[in-house]
Design an enzyme around this catalytic site. Sequence first.
Site, PDB file in Angstrom:
ATOM      1  N   PRO A 252      44.934  41.888  38.455  1.00 42.70           N
ATOM      2  CA  PRO A 252      43.771  41.910  39.342  1.00 42.70           C
ATOM      3  C   PRO A 252      42.953  43.202  39.317  1.00 42.70           C
ATOM      4  CG  PRO A 252      45.791  42.165  40.594  1.00 42.70           C
ATOM      5  CD  PRO A 252      46.208  41.998  39.177  1.00 42.70           C
ATOM      6  N   ASP A 275      36.009  39.941  30.250  1.00 46.16           N
ATOM      7  CA  ASP A 275      35.240  39.366  31.346  1.00 46.16           C
ATOM      8  C   ASP A 275      34.678  40.421  32.272  1.00 46.16           C
ATOM      9  OD1 ASP A 275      35.543  36.672  30.862  1.00 46.16           O
ATOM     10  OD2 ASP A 275      37.534  36.638  31.760  1.00 46.16           O
ATOM     11  N   LYS A 297      31.383  36.243  32.880  1.00 42.17           N
ATOM     12  CA  LYS A 297      30.621  35.201  33.569  1.00 42.17           C
ATOM     13  C   LYS A 297      30.419  35.638  35.008  1.00 42.17           C
ATOM     14  CE  LYS A 297      33.364  31.794  32.575  1.00 42.17           C
ATOM     15  NZ  LYS A 297      34.301  31.919  31.494  1.00 42.17           N
ATOM     16  N   GLY A 328      40.864  38.643  33.560  1.00 44.08           N
ATOM     17  CA  GLY A 328      41.347  39.145  34.842  1.00 44.08           C
ATOM     18  C   GLY A 328      42.447  38.231  35.369  1.00 44.08           C
ATOM     19  N   ASP A 330      45.564  36.050  35.884  1.00 44.46           N
ATOM     20  CA  ASP A 330      46.381  35.249  34.973  1.00 44.46           C
ATOM     21  C   ASP A 330      45.459  34.288  34.217  1.00 44.46           C
ATOM     22  OD1 ASP A 330      49.385  34.121  34.538  1.00 44.46           O
ATOM     23  OD2 ASP A 330      47.892  32.520  34.472  1.00 44.46           O
ATOM     24  N   ILE A 333      45.244  30.664  35.583  1.00 49.74           N
ATOM     25  CA  ILE A 333      44.887  30.360  36.974  1.00 49.74           C
ATOM     26  C   ILE A 333      43.396  30.608  37.131  1.00 49.74           C
ATOM     27  CG2 ILE A 333      45.245  30.973  39.402  1.00 49.74           C
ATOM     28  CD1 ILE A 333      48.133  31.511  38.753  1.00 49.74           C
ATOM     29  N   THR A 358      48.222  37.244  39.115  1.00 52.46           N
ATOM     30  CA  THR A 358      47.007  36.589  39.581  1.00 52.46           C
ATOM     31  C   THR A 358      46.493  37.262  40.856  1.00 52.46           C
ATOM     32  OG1 THR A 358      46.031  34.451  40.055  1.00 52.46           O
ATOM     33  CG2 THR A 358      48.241  34.833  40.930  1.00 52.46           C
ATOM     34  N   MET A 411      37.084  32.586  44.324  1.00 53.11           N
ATOM     35  CA  MET A 411      35.648  32.323  44.138  1.00 53.11           C
ATOM     36  C   MET A 411      35.014  31.733  45.395  1.00 53.11           C
ATOM     37  SD  MET A 411      35.870  30.812  40.266  1.00 53.11           S
ATOM     38  CE  MET A 411      37.449  30.023  40.476  1.00 53.11           C
ATOM     39  N   GLY A 440      40.705  43.668  45.338  1.00 51.28           N
ATOM     40  CA  GLY A 440      42.108  43.889  45.632  1.00 51.28           C
ATOM     41  C   GLY A 440      42.821  44.680  44.541  1.00 51.28           C
TER      42      GLY A 440
HETATM   43  N1  SAH Z   1      42.274  34.291  36.466  1.00 52.73           N
HETATM   44  C1  SAH Z   1      41.997  35.063  37.649  1.00 52.73           C
HETATM   45  C2  SAH Z   1      40.999  34.371  38.538  1.00 52.73           C
HETATM   46  C3  SAH Z   1      39.662  34.244  37.937  1.00 52.73           C
HETATM   47  S1  SAH Z   1      38.520  33.464  39.020  1.00 52.73           S
HETATM   48  C4  SAH Z   1      43.293  35.344  38.396  1.00 52.73           C
HETATM   49  O1  SAH Z   1      44.334  34.782  38.065  1.00 52.73           O
HETATM   50  O2  SAH Z   1      43.248  36.145  39.316  1.00 52.73           O
HETATM   51  C5  SAH Z   1      37.709  34.833  39.704  1.00 52.73           C
HETATM   52  C6  SAH Z   1      38.060  34.981  41.170  1.00 52.73           C
HETATM   53  O3  SAH Z   1      39.337  35.594  41.298  1.00 52.73           O
HETATM   54  C7  SAH Z   1      37.154  35.883  41.942  1.00 52.73           C
HETATM   55  O4  SAH Z   1      36.002  35.196  42.358  1.00 52.73           O
HETATM   56  C8  SAH Z   1      38.005  36.259  43.109  1.00 52.73           C
HETATM   57  O5  SAH Z   1      38.066  35.226  44.038  1.00 52.73           O
HETATM   58  C9  SAH Z   1      39.362  36.350  42.478  1.00 52.73           C
HETATM   59  N2  SAH Z   1      39.707  37.728  42.125  1.00 52.73           N
HETATM   60  C10 SAH Z   1      40.024  38.201  40.918  1.00 52.73           C
HETATM   61  N3  SAH Z   1      40.345  39.501  40.957  1.00 52.73           N
HETATM   62  C11 SAH Z   1      40.230  39.866  42.248  1.00 52.73           C
HETATM   63  C12 SAH Z   1      40.437  41.078  42.956  1.00 52.73           C
HETATM   64  N4  SAH Z   1      40.811  42.196  42.330  1.00 52.73           N
HETATM   65  N5  SAH Z   1      40.254  41.088  44.288  1.00 52.73           N
HETATM   66  C13 SAH Z   1      39.873  39.974  44.934  1.00 52.73           C
HETATM   67  N6  SAH Z   1      39.666  38.805  44.319  1.00 52.73           N
HETATM   68  C14 SAH Z   1      39.840  38.740  43.003  1.00 52.73           C
END
Ligand code: SAH
Length: 501
Positions: A252, A275, A297, A328, A330, A333, A358, A411, A440
């Site tokens: 994250p 990304d 994106k 970013g 996983d 996910i 994730t 999201m 986060g």
């Molecule tokens: N594959 C990623 C998710 C991608 S979708 C995973 O497993 O985390 C992108 C969404 O993930 C963002 O819109 C947000 O809701 C969340 N996200 C990803 N990183 C984040 C972070 N550091 N803090 C808060 N939300 C995060």
Amino acid sequence: MSQPTIAILMTAPSTFTFDETPNAGASADSLLFFPISLRLAGSRVLLVGGGEVAARKVRLLLRAKPRIEIVACELNEELSALCAAGRVRHLATDFAPSQVQGCRLVIAATDDRAVNRAVAAAADAANVPVNVVDDPEPSSFITPAIIDRAPLQVAISSGGAAPVLARRLRERIEAMLPGNFGRIAEFMHRMRGRVAAKYPAGERRAIWENFLDSPGAESLLRGDETAADLELQRLLDGGAASGQVFLVGAGPGDPDLLTFRALRLMQQADVVLYDRLLSPAILDLVRRDATRIFVGKQRSRHAVPQDEINTELVRLAREGKRVLRLKGGDPFIFGRGGEEIETLAAAGIPFQVVPGITAASGCAAYAGIPLTHRDYAQACIFVTGHARADGKLALNWPLLAQTGQTVVIYMGLGTLPQLCAQFIAYGLPAEWPAALVEEGTSSAQRVIAATLADLPAKVEAAQVSGASLLIVGEVVRLREKLGWFGARANATTQLAGSIDD
Ligand code: SAH
């Protein structure tokens, strides 16, 4: 041969501490050592001492298969078991200088300094290398800190000057070498003949260099010898190394949350496609020479359409490149990782998928919000709050608006007011806890903990715009007790509080 100690020896992790002993107050010359790797199979090694210290040395020595003779009045349990199993010989006598004759090595490991020194003197007089455990001065050799990836070994020594430093270094190198790294060395050893038969000495090195860069080496690490064999044959037949794709979850945000494997593959990449959500600190860890391609994106602005990313991955891999697809969190996910590798699989490109932490786990942990809890949440659901093209949310509301569970929404920043209203419309109390975690795990993390009723207004007032995760459920209340991360944790509590006023 069902001795428990033997079972432990055989299944022990391939890591051993064999710390050198401090060379206290030594002169510069006494810190000078020449490292060698000694063949001990079948040779006589004399060990004086029958306690825990001796046992520790025996455990390590046995891997080199010497004939170990232990001089001690008594053996501890572990050594007795080894003796009973015929793996060491016990000489139940006092030490006598004549015992060192014909030995390849001598180790003094008693708790009696005078005996140890006598052993060292006798060995020296007979020109047999000797080590006195924890006493480098009378020792003619010392033992390094070892990382064992047999047949590959890394030995680290500070000459006894700073054993703690040597151990730190060992820990760092340890983390860089996958546990089964030795398989590559074994394979290369077995295939030496095949390579030698086809190429003259001067050209073999290039074949091996190419092999180590190819998917063959990675195949060995996951235990697929057949694939490694095919790859080597390709190279021997004059082919170029196949390209490969690493689909890697980068977690994250906090680079410390990368897996060892993610980091290793990041450092091998020729080209990286990344990304929007990737932090610069993580990108910094990608191999410097790698070409960087941004394919991020954003909700409204699509940088590169998904099918173009998919075909780009195939194109780059076909050029023989090691392609890192860094995502970013996983990759599986809400990461569309599945679609990317479907294209790769269809094109016959070798790939591997590395899971990442994730956002739900990362944000929850760093915000002090356990996703499940015996009293409050027996289930946890991950959903996307991304609206369909018509602006509506296609979610199973009767399932989501339940007590006794935590709902994590990815999201969902853009649809936050709608989401909170729907939870209430489908029966959760307006006072139900909900939190938004922005960025986060990064140093910019902000947590806004509130209720379904007032979260949207608080989030708007706080002008949240970074990646944000919504967590809905009673577990959010635990944050007051469990929040731990960063100075900002307090700052954000104040922020949420000040909006309340
Ligand atoms: N594959 C990623 C998710 C991608 S979708 C995973 O497993 O985390 C992108 C969404 O993930 C963002 O819109 C947000 O809701 C969340 N996200 C990803 N990183 C984040 C972070 N550091 N803090 C808060 N939300 C995060």
